[in-house]
Scaffold this active site. Sequence first.
Site, PDB file in Angstrom:
ATOM      1  N   CYS A  55       0.819  -1.222   0.000  1.00  0.00           N
ATOM      2  CA  CYS A  55       0.000   0.000   0.000  1.00  0.00           C
ATOM      3  C   CYS A  55       0.849   1.267   0.000  1.00  0.00           C
ATOM      4  CB  CYS A  55      -0.933   0.015   1.212  1.00  0.00           C
ATOM      5  SG  CYS A  55      -0.035   0.029   2.766  1.00  0.00           S
ATOM      6  N   ASP A  57       2.310   2.600   2.573  1.00  0.00           N
ATOM      7  CA  ASP A  57       2.323   3.294   3.861  1.00  0.00           C
ATOM      8  C   ASP A  57       3.692   3.151   4.519  1.00  0.00           C
ATOM      9  OD1 ASP A  57      -0.253   3.864   3.352  1.00  0.00           O
ATOM     10  OD2 ASP A  57      -1.114   2.647   4.940  1.00  0.00           O
ATOM     11  N   CYS A  80      -2.794   4.656   6.777  1.00  0.00           N
ATOM     12  CA  CYS A  80      -4.248   4.618   6.841  1.00  0.00           C
ATOM     13  C   CYS A  80      -4.709   4.685   8.308  1.00  0.00           C
ATOM     14  CB  CYS A  80      -4.715   3.320   6.205  1.00  0.00           C
ATOM     15  SG  CYS A  80      -4.264   1.896   7.197  1.00  0.00           S
ATOM     16  N   CYS A 124      -2.268  -3.966   8.671  1.00  0.00           N
ATOM     17  CA  CYS A 124      -1.765  -2.642   9.050  1.00  0.00           C
ATOM     18  C   CYS A 124      -1.061  -2.692  10.409  1.00  0.00           C
ATOM     19  CB  CYS A 124      -2.892  -1.627   9.127  1.00  0.00           C
ATOM     20  SG  CYS A 124      -3.943  -1.583   7.672  1.00  0.00           S
TER      21      CYS A 124
HETATM   22 FE1  FES Z   1      -1.347   0.270   4.387  1.00  0.00          FE
HETATM   23 FE2  FES Z   1      -3.086   0.158   6.343  1.00  0.00          FE
HETATM   24  S1  FES Z   1      -3.502   0.112   4.227  1.00  0.00           S
HETATM   25  S2  FES Z   1      -0.956   0.093   6.496  1.00  0.00           S
END
Ligand code: FES
Length: 151
Positions: A55, A57, A80, A124
Amino acid sequence: MGSPSSKEKTDQPEYSGPILYYNDTVLDHFTNPRNVGELAENETDGYGLVGDPMCGDQMKLWISIRSERIDRIAFKSYGCPGAIATSSMLTDLAKGRTVEEAKRITDDDVVEALGGIPERKKHCSLLGVLALQAAIKDWETKCSLKKESEP
Ligand code: FES
């Protein structure tokens, strides 16, 4: 000026994406995250930076250690709501623990402490755990380098 007419209300586009239900504890940690920020360089004993390649992140985490315990901990998350809430809870769980205890904190521990998170957001919770492990490893590396350089 008045309230929107019923025609205006029905003209709103309907949201058709997934709906995720977060419990009150998760929402509290998302909207009021604990231990957000960073430690100054001279206060930092270990630092971790990790990312989720799926993702994009990212998570940065700083620790200071006193007498083998996590004395201070801070994080910044470019992530997120799940990443922020789980990272916040992780820092609460790790603070005050010995390094060995902190190493054993798992993503399941974090999710359990939050009272659960939606299934599709469970990954996550790994971000904070990995960042903590990276920060501890950084501290351990610094300690062993220091020992090696001692006469
Ligand atoms: Fe990437 Fe939550 S969607 S850490």
